[in-house]
Scaffold this active site. Structure first.
Site, PDB file in Angstrom:
ATOM      1  N   GLU A 134       0.943  -1.215  -0.012  1.00 59.22           N
ATOM      2  CA  GLU A 134      -0.022  -0.261  -0.132  1.00 59.22           C
ATOM      3  C   GLU A 134       0.761   1.184   0.101  1.00 59.22           C
ATOM      4  O   GLU A 134       2.183   1.084   0.145  1.00 59.22           O
ATOM      5  CB  GLU A 134      -0.792   0.092   1.287  1.00 59.22           C
ATOM      6  N   HIS A 183       0.446   5.764   1.165  1.00 63.84           N
ATOM      7  CA  HIS A 183      -0.375   6.821   1.698  1.00 63.84           C
ATOM      8  C   HIS A 183       0.434   8.130   1.958  1.00 63.84           C
ATOM      9  O   HIS A 183       1.832   8.034   1.746  1.00 63.84           O
ATOM     10  CB  HIS A 183      -0.860   6.374   3.077  1.00 63.84           C
ATOM     11  N   HIS A 203       5.678   6.577   7.361  1.00 62.78           N
ATOM     12  CA  HIS A 203       5.921   5.322   8.353  1.00 62.78           C
ATOM     13  C   HIS A 203       7.328   5.450   9.170  1.00 62.78           C
ATOM     14  O   HIS A 203       8.337   5.439   8.197  1.00 62.78           O
ATOM     15  CB  HIS A 203       5.618   4.133   7.786  1.00 62.78           C
ATOM     16  N   HIS A 240       4.934   0.270  -0.308  1.00 65.97           N
ATOM     17  CA  HIS A 240       5.939  -0.556   0.827  1.00 65.97           C
ATOM     18  C   HIS A 240       4.895  -1.738   1.277  1.00 65.97           C
ATOM     19  O   HIS A 240       3.717  -1.702   1.170  1.00 65.97           O
ATOM     20  CB  HIS A 240       6.218   0.238   1.810  1.00 65.97           C
ATOM     21  N   CYS A 272       5.976   0.865  14.659  1.00 64.77           N
ATOM     22  CA  CYS A 272       5.710   1.836  13.648  1.00 64.77           C
ATOM     23  C   CYS A 272       4.972   3.063  14.326  1.00 64.77           C
ATOM     24  O   CYS A 272       4.005   2.966  14.703  1.00 64.77           O
ATOM     25  CB  CYS A 272       4.699   1.152  12.834  1.00 64.77           C
TER      26      CYS A 272
END
Lengths: 147, 147
Positions: free
Chosen positions: A67, A69, A73, A107, A121
């Site tokens: 995914e 975004h 992260h 990723h 995370c």
């Protein structure tokens, strides 16, 4: 998790990367996106911090959703080993390695076949929803999801 | 540390809790507060996150400053063992233990005599300055700084 007037100041490690009072959650709702053998625990949130620190564990042979975004992260491996895809490159991962996934970058994290991959995370509490690749984007990535 | 256009996405652990490109810093300016044998490394900051994730390491027999502040400290031990003072209680600490220091609560971390104590500490990027105890407060705490 860390409301000062309710929670103990110290949560001892209960073994096997579990902690009393920290629930082991589904990684994502079943069917919402492809993944395999991943759990999620929220170690710290709230208490004046606009972020969450989560612990994800990918079982041997498992993998997280491919995914991307807008939110970053920031990851630290604290158990086992595996690999990650970031953009168009893969990287070996082992304990104490640090990973920064830039905005809008594809990723995915894979555990080794014979070891779990456990990682912290750090993300903003308010964040955009992940995007999944289209079939065309998957072809462009030169990869096939292992499902 | 995690500017996407300049930094590599993966910083492998270089051994002994050091990472290429992550500077080992003084814990605090010498003379600004009492402490013994502590280093500081900033693992993640910026990149859209209003927090810092730092790694502190207290050498065997060392200790951090006894202090308090409004901002919370969220801590995870990732190396060695020791003890912490939080408020008026001390707690044994070992790998993977989680610690939440509530606002305006006296706290101090001590490494074991024969092992370092290494921990992650998650804090807001904007935070108030620590306060040191007065002599009277030290007496109320029933403790004496080990210097």
């Amino acid at each position: 998790m860390s409301t000062p007037d309710r929670d103990p100041p110290v949560r001892p490690h209960a073994g096997d990367f579990r902690w009393d009072g920290v629930e082991v959650l589904q990684y994502k709702q079943d069917g919402s996106a492809p993944f395999k053998d991943v759990t999620r625990q929220v170690l710290f949130e709230g208490a004046g911090l606009p972020v969450q620190l989560r612990y994800f564990e990918v079982a041997p042979g498992g993998w997280t959703t491919l995914e991307r975004h807008e939110h970053v992260h920031n990851v630290m491996v604290i158990r086992g080993k595996g690999r990650c895809l970031i953009g168009e490159a893969t990287h070996a991962l082992a304990q104490n390695d640090l990973v920064s996934v830039p905005p809008m970058t594809w990723h995915q994290f894979h555990a080794a076949a014979d070891e779990p991959l456990g990682f912290l995370c750090l993300v903003s509490a308010e964040r955009d929803r992940p995007q999944l690749p289209t079939d065309e984007e998957l072809i462009q990535l030169g990869r096939v999801l292992e499902i």
